[in-house]
Design an enzyme around this catalytic site. Structure first.
Site, PDB file in Angstrom:
ATOM      1  CB  CYS A  86     -24.430 -15.946  14.545  1.00  0.00           C
ATOM      2  SG  CYS A  86     -25.411 -15.197  15.608  1.00  0.00           S
ATOM      3  CG  HIS A 336     -27.757 -19.991  16.255  1.00  0.00           C
ATOM      4  ND1 HIS A 336     -26.493 -20.626  15.598  1.00  0.00           N
ATOM      5  CD2 HIS A 336     -28.217 -18.924  16.190  1.00  0.00           C
ATOM      6  CE1 HIS A 336     -26.163 -19.191  15.587  1.00  0.00           C
ATOM      7  NE2 HIS A 336     -26.983 -18.148  16.015  1.00  0.00           N
TER       8      HIS A 336
END
Lengths: 389, 143
Positions: A86, A336
């Site tokens: 991430c 995301h």
């Protein structure tokens, strides 16, 4: 080291997109070039692309070259992909920063891109297991939500943090996202809606979690001389830090409400910039789950350890408070798209510090922070300033 | 099915596939084992090929206790990866001074608690592509 600044930024629309991996690259790249009229694709000397799992979702490797060709860039100094789960986007920005600071390039684009909703929803979730340890974690069915749920359980037990305080992060970020036309979600959310949304992993409910999103973002970094030629409002990189506690859950601090790696990464960035947490006007923090934003307040130094719940409840992380956190809507409201997230955070700080954020503008924002993590045990922090020093 | 073989999320456990095969052979025998450094006597979890503390490359297999306690847990109700049924109780359990990530089997999600005693049970999972049985280290409430 030479000074380095952001001179342009652009993002694609985030969401469950009817668009291919390459379409997303085109959208973000074009938006970024439009933001910096003095730069043509052929001027860009380097390209770093943050992307986590295109092999799984788009059947595609060799990403940086694909993106360079799509955008008309012919790298002569740097071409690379960063995969760091991430935090891939911010890790890419650090590489470009170091390259320019060292004098190896003057103009580098960093682009983050992910096409997660492909080939199917079930598979999108299964793919998330690749970000944890296959042998000791993913094999049990572990993905991110239970990891952060463990931290939330611990924070609630230790500090009395409530479900309502967790939900207020969701309310704030969904509300912020409603002012961002590129966000995944645009309708906002009430406290009741967040608290009544379905349970994902106790105590984290749907609206306390970031969704699975397609999207891309791009920024252009320049050396001081090039930056001053290209714009009268460069956004300067003032500090950066990255730290790792561990990869597997059982390697981390035994109290999951404590994230010492974030404290170390933030400390390094603050020292480099010569500032403190109190100087930060606007922050893009990694709210993959509501608990992550709360713990980030504490480890970044916006409030004391254990006080994040009352901090959000008092509005101190919203407009009119101590620091505006996640004005673009955060990961919860914007979505995301893993590799794109860190770059999109930088793009938001870019427009905020240039007073170009429109309805989301944080008044007189001069110092901005981004925080991007890859799991609870690894964190990357960047500090950006309207002034060079 | 050949497609899902390609996204197999389970460990490769046979001696042809991993140097930790002894661990998985232990699970098949109902034993929970790990490695101990022959240089500094430190026991690692999970097992590993060399000692990160002293750098010695000699490790030996030792048994861990079969009993432990719940250090932390969460119940995932939705959003699990394909093939993993809900609800699922993920837990960190403390066993012999080590924290072990696992799932609690046959546990009532409403009754799981921090500090609860649990015991080791090997969990049979899908066999590998050659049909060899595979196992994971799971736990279940003791009482």
């Amino acid at each position: 080291m030479r000074k380095v600044a952001l001179v342009g930024a652009g993002v694609s629309k985030f969401g469950v997109r009817k668009a291919s991996y390459r379409d997303l690259i085109w959208e973000a790249g074009k938006a970024c070039f439009d933001a910096v009229p003095g730069v043509k694709p052929r001027d860009v000397e380097g390209l770093v692309v943050g992307s986590v799992m295109p092999e799984r979702t788009a059947f595609q490797s060799h990403i940086s070259s694909l993106a360079a060709e799509a955008l008309g860039i012919r790298p002569g100094a740097l071409s690379a992909r960063t995969e760091h789960m991430c935090a891939s986007g911010t890790v890419g920005i650090r590489y470009a920063y170091a390259f320019i600071a060292a004098g190896l390039a003057d103009l580098v684009m960093v682009l983050g891109v992910e096409k997660l909703n492909q080939p199917s929803g079930d598979e999108a979730i299964l793919n998330m297991g690749t970000g944890v340890d296959r042998e000791w974690e993913a094999a049990f069915g572990l993905t991110a939500p239970p990891c952060f749920a463990l931290a939330a359980q611990r924070h609630m037990a230790e500090y009395g943090t409530t479900e309502e305080q967790l939900a207020l992060v969701g309310v704030k970020n969904h509300t912020h996202a409603s002012k961002n036309p590129n966000a995944h979600f645009g309708k906002g959310a009430t406290l009741d809606q967040v608290l009544c949304s379905r349970m994902i992993s106790t105590p984290l409910r749907l609206f306390m979690c970031s969704p699975i999103t397609d999207g891309a973002a791009a920024v252009v970094l320049a050396s001081e001389d090039r930056a001053r030629d290209l714009t009268d409002r460069p956004v300067w990189i003032r500090g950066t830090g990255q730290a790792l506690d561990g990869f597997q859950l059982t390697s981390l601090h035994e109290d999951y409400a404590h994230w010492p790696a974030l404290r170390r990464a933030a400390g390094a960035a603050y020292r480099m910039a010569g500032v403190t947490a109190a100087d930060v006007d606007v922050a893009e923090v990694h709210d993959c789950f509501a608990i992550a934003e709360l713990i980030a307040y504490e480890e970044l130094g916006f409030c004391a350890k254990g006080e994040a719940g009352p901090f959000v409840a008092a509005g101190r992380s919203d407009y009119g408070g101590d620091v505006v956190v996640n004005p673009r809507g955060g990961l919860i409201g914007c979505g995301h798209p893993l590799g794109a997230t860190g770059v999109a955070q930088a793009a938001e700080i870019f427009v905020q510090l240039r007073n170009e954020a429109g309805a989301r503008q944080v008044p007189d924002a001069a110092l901005g922070l981004t925080h991007n993590n890859s799991g609870m045990g690894e964190h990357v922090v960047m500090l950006y300033g309207r002034e060079a020093a | 099915m050949s497609y899902f073989r390609a996204v197999d999320p389970f460990p490769l456990e046979s001696p042809e596939q991993t140097r930790l095969a002894a661990f998985y052979a232990g699970l098949a025998d109902g034993r929970l084992t790990t490695t101990r450094c022959t240089g500094c006597d430190r026991t690692a979890w999970p097992p590993r090929l060399f000692c990160p503390e002293c750098g010695a490359d000699g490790v030996e297999w030792v048994d861990l206790p079969r009993e432990g306690t719940v250090h932390g847990f969460t119940v995932q109700e939705t959003g699990l990866p394909a093939g993993f049924p809900a609800p699922r109780v993920f837990a960190i359990v403390t066993v012999g001074g080590h924290r072990i990530f696992t799932v609690l089997l046959d546990a009532d999600p409403a009754r799981v608690a921090v500090g609860q005693p649990v015991r080791f049970v090997p969990l049979a999972i899908d066999p590998d592509s050659k049909g060899n049985p595979r196992w994971l280290p799971a736990f279940t409430p003791s009482a």
